[in-house]
Design an enzyme around this catalytic site. Structure first.
Site, mmCIF file in Angstrom:
data_model
loop_
_atom_site.group_PDB
_atom_site.id
_atom_site.type_symbol
_atom_site.label_atom_id
_atom_site.label_comp_id
_atom_site.label_asym_id
_atom_site.label_seq_id
_atom_site.Cartn_x
_atom_site.Cartn_y
_atom_site.Cartn_z
ATOM 1 N N SER A 25 23.196 -0.042 -0.959
ATOM 2 C CA SER A 25 22.612 0.618 0.225
ATOM 3 C C SER A 25 21.494 -0.224 0.807
ATOM 4 O O SER A 25 20.684 0.260 1.591
ATOM 5 C CB SER A 25 22.087 2.009 -0.143
ATOM 6 O OG SER A 25 21.048 1.925 -1.104
ATOM 7 N N ASN A 113 16.477 8.556 -9.042
ATOM 8 C CA ASN A 113 16.874 9.851 -8.462
ATOM 9 C C ASN A 113 15.709 10.578 -7.810
ATOM 10 O O ASN A 113 15.822 11.095 -6.692
ATOM 11 C CB ASN A 113 17.512 10.730 -9.536
ATOM 12 C CG ASN A 113 18.728 10.071 -10.151
ATOM 13 O OD1 ASN A 113 19.197 9.044 -9.647
ATOM 14 N ND2 ASN A 113 19.243 10.637 -11.234
ATOM 15 N N HIS A 159 29.363 32.312 34.407
ATOM 16 C CA HIS A 159 30.737 31.771 34.578
ATOM 17 C C HIS A 159 30.764 30.673 35.639
ATOM 18 O O HIS A 159 31.791 30.456 36.282
ATOM 19 C CB HIS A 159 31.735 32.869 34.981
ATOM 20 C CG HIS A 159 31.677 34.091 34.137
ATOM 21 N ND1 HIS A 159 32.446 34.263 33.008
ATOM 22 C CD2 HIS A 159 30.905 35.196 34.238
ATOM 23 C CE1 HIS A 159 32.166 35.433 32.469
ATOM 24 N NE2 HIS A 159 31.223 36.021 33.182
ATOM 25 N N SER A 280 28.346 1.958 40.251
ATOM 26 C CA SER A 280 29.732 1.670 39.885
ATOM 27 C C SER A 280 29.945 0.183 40.131
ATOM 28 O O SER A 280 29.317 -0.410 41.005
ATOM 29 C CB SER A 280 30.676 2.490 40.766
ATOM 30 O OG SER A 280 31.889 1.794 40.964
ATOM 31 N N LYS A 286 28.212 4.649 44.762
ATOM 32 C CA LYS A 286 28.069 5.561 43.611
ATOM 33 C C LYS A 286 26.675 5.634 43.028
ATOM 34 O O LYS A 286 25.929 4.662 42.985
ATOM 35 C CB LYS A 286 29.032 5.146 42.508
ATOM 36 C CG LYS A 286 30.454 5.527 42.813
ATOM 37 C CD LYS A 286 30.659 7.023 42.633
ATOM 38 C CE LYS A 286 31.488 7.242 41.393
ATOM 39 N NZ LYS A 286 31.389 8.552 40.879
ATOM 40 N N GLU A 293 25.189 12.029 30.845
ATOM 41 C CA GLU A 293 26.501 12.089 30.190
ATOM 42 C C GLU A 293 26.411 11.594 28.753
ATOM 43 O O GLU A 293 27.021 12.154 27.837
ATOM 44 C CB GLU A 293 27.514 11.257 30.987
ATOM 45 C CG GLU A 293 27.835 11.891 32.331
ATOM 46 C CD GLU A 293 28.543 10.939 33.292
ATOM 47 O OE1 GLU A 293 29.426 11.396 34.010
ATOM 48 O OE2 GLU A 293 28.206 9.741 33.333
ATOM 49 N N TYR A 320 21.890 14.372 -9.423
ATOM 50 C CA TYR A 320 22.077 13.293 -8.452
ATOM 51 C C TYR A 320 23.503 12.773 -8.544
ATOM 52 O O TYR A 320 24.037 12.580 -9.646
ATOM 53 C CB TYR A 320 21.085 12.136 -8.706
ATOM 54 C CG TYR A 320 21.364 10.987 -7.751
ATOM 55 C CD1 TYR A 320 20.823 10.982 -6.474
ATOM 56 C CD2 TYR A 320 22.224 9.949 -8.102
ATOM 57 C CE1 TYR A 320 21.128 9.972 -5.562
ATOM 58 C CE2 TYR A 320 22.531 8.930 -7.211
ATOM 59 C CZ TYR A 320 21.978 8.955 -5.942
ATOM 60 O OH TYR A 320 22.281 7.962 -5.046
HETATM 61 N N1 ARG Z 1 20.661 3.867 -3.634
HETATM 62 C C1 ARG Z 1 20.625 5.189 -4.174
HETATM 63 C C2 ARG Z 1 20.612 6.195 -3.017
HETATM 64 O O1 ARG Z 1 20.362 5.804 -1.954
HETATM 65 C C3 ARG Z 1 19.426 5.380 -5.017
HETATM 66 C C4 ARG Z 1 19.592 6.292 -6.161
HETATM 67 C C5 ARG Z 1 20.516 5.755 -7.185
HETATM 68 N N2 ARG Z 1 20.482 6.568 -8.337
HETATM 69 C C6 ARG Z 1 21.368 6.419 -9.327
HETATM 70 N N3 ARG Z 1 21.266 7.210 -10.354
HETATM 71 N N4 ARG Z 1 22.351 5.574 -9.240
HETATM 72 O O2 ARG Z 1 20.852 7.330 -3.207
#
Ligand code: ARG
Length: 498
Positions: A25, A113, A159, A280, A286, A293, A320
């Site tokens: 991530s 976590n 309406h 446009s 236009k 939108e 988690y």
């Molecule tokens: N990269 C993880 C997330 O964004 C962090 C937590 C990972 N925890 C684990 N027990 N693998 O959620």
């Protein structure tokens, strides 16, 4: 430990390249890099104060974290390498600098976590404050416009058919009221977001004497998410934030839709400023409302994000689960989209040109005062609602067939039709019928609370001004509390840094 194994993989050995890139991530964690470092700093201050780690080590760790933070703030810390996420990245950088004996103490009593839950709450909290601010600004724009257009006549639609005559200010206040509820939702959600999960460890807490309340205090949280299982498992604060954004956007989208319709040549009630409209590539004449939108389309996107988030969460076991990682960027995206939409709509409303003449002309040609005529017959000719409805319906049909409007209605025609439709002879005072034939007089006849009548609009505006001020003050108080806790945080940090 080889470099390719990283700091976690003593059991598993090197990770497959493709698996790592699928899982990491790191890219989306850019958003929480600084929050992550500050969360770590608060954690280390607490570990030091509780003598879980020696002050000498805490000092070295905090110095290294400060250095990383400054680099990150200058945009010079590139989040890259063979890391699962920002948490591993920061810890690895620290260990690289201080060695495992000292750097390896950063994560004491902590798990990724509770750490990631903390980072998300820190980030969401900031984004909610931005949303709150922008919602108030749009509220102020709507209120100012309503004050400017206080007695600008407008047709209110149901309406998308002409329903009743009233004022444009009444319409604007209706959306301001929506928005004030949005702000209340944001404020409530902020309260539930602003709790610290740190100290929950992986799920069940720690045998080390961690002071969870102290970490919460250092980071400006109003307390902790007490139950450690709840602390690492729950994301309902995020669902709530995304829901608040989705509800808010749904309201904005309806304003956008009204303005798109009203700025068409057929309606021609309002005109967008040129600087906010699009041309446009081929039709030189236009003037397209593309911004509005896009706001409408982005509302769909946020609704999609809400659906994705709810779905992501609904089936995962308590605790988690890595699925939760996927929810993070959805939060930033939803809240940022909502903030930028509020901003652009506030600009649009402030600069919008209202075509008063056109609005007046449409009001004068409208059959919309039919309901006021029926109510007049109830009050002055002693008819039941059903009799009055029947009679006025017949009158409108006749006028419509002969290409006339309500203005052309005469007392003779009224009594003749009453005779025919109801078998009753009725009459009305001449001056009342005259009043009804003037569009600008119609809203003035209204008596009910919350209606389109000049006194009611003035009262509603005064009251809304007070509510807006109150909501602004509570935003300022929240910001003041955060600044105050930031000051204390820095004091505690400097005490260790010396
Ligand atoms: N990269 C993880 C997330 O964004 C962090 C937590 C990972 N925890 C684990 N027990 N693998 O959620």
């Amino acid at each position: 430990m080889s470099e390719r194994e990283g700091i976690y993989r003593s059991r598993l050995g090197e990770m497959d390249e493709e698996a790592l890139s699928y899982l990491s991530s790191l890219a989306e964690d850019r958003e929480i890099l600084i929050d992550d470092i500050e969360g770590s700093e608060a954690h280390v201050i607490m570990l030091c104060e509780r003598k879980i780690i020696p002050e000498r080590d805490a000092k070295l760790i905090l110095e290294a974290l400060e250095e990383l933070k400054e680099k990150a703030m200058r945009g010079e810390l590139r989040l890259e390498g063979r890391f699962e996420d920002v948490h591993e990245f920061v810890e690895a950088k620290l260990i690289e600098k201080l060695g495992t004996e000292v750097g390896g103490k950063l994560h004491t009593g902590r798990s990724r976590n509770d750490q990631v839950a903390l980072d998300i709450r820190l980030r969401t909290r900031k984004l909610l404050l931005e949303l709150w601010e922008e919602a108030l600004k749009l509220g102020e724009a709507l209120l100012s416009k309503a004050e400017e257009e206080l007695e600008t006549l407008a047709i209110h639609y149901t309406h998308l058919q002409q329903a009743q005559l009233g004022y444009l200010s009444h319409y604007l206040i209706s959306h301001l009221d929506h928005l004030l509820r949005d702000v209340e939702r944001i404020r409530e959600c902020y309260k539930r977001t602003n709790k610290s999960p740190l100290g929950a460890c992986a799920i069940a807490g720690s045998t080390l004497p961690l002071d969870r309340l102290r970490v919460a205090e250092l980071l400006g949280f109003d307390g902790i998410v007490e139950n450690s299982i709840d602390a690492v498992s729950s994301r309902d604060f995020a669902l709530e934030a995304i829901s608040a954004a989705a509800i808010l956007m749904t309201n904005l989208s309806r304003i956008a839709e009204d303005l798109i319709i009203w700025s068409s040549s057929e309606f021609d009630y309002v005109e967008l400023p040129d600087s906010l409209a699009s041309p446009s590539s081929v039709m030189p004449h236009k003037k397209n409302p593309c911004i509005l939108e896009l706001l409408r389309a982005r509302t769909g996107r946020i609704i999609g994000i809400l659906t994705a988030s709810l779905t992501m969460l609904k089936g995962i076991p308590t605790g988690y689960d890595r699925d939760l990682q996927e929810g993070k960027p959805l939060i930033w995206e939803a809240l940022k989209l909502a903030s930028s939409s509020l901003k652009i709509l506030a600009k649009t409303i402030s600069r919008l040109k209202i075509k008063k003449e056109k609005l007046l002309k449409s009001a004068e040609e409208s059959y919309a005062p039919a309901i006021e005529l029926a109510e007049t017959l109830i009050k002055h000719a002693n008819l039941s609602l059903r009799e009055a409805h029947k009679l006025v319906g017949a009158l409108v049909r006749n006028l419509h067939q002969s290409g006339k409007t309500l203005k052309d209605l005469t007392l003779e025609e009224l009594s003749k039709t009453a005779e025919k439709i109801l078998g009753k002879s009725i009459t009305l005072p001449e001056e009342i019928l005259e009043k009804l034939s003037k569009a600008e007089e119609v809203p003035k006849l209204r008596l009910t609370i919350g209606s389109s009548s000049p006194e009611e609009i003035r009262r509603q505006l005064d009251e809304r001004r007070l509510i807006l001020n109150r909501l602004r003050r509570s935003l300022e108080e929240v910001r003041k509390d955060l600044l105050e806790s930031r000051r204390k945080f820095e004091e505690s940090l400097n005490k260790i840094l010396g």
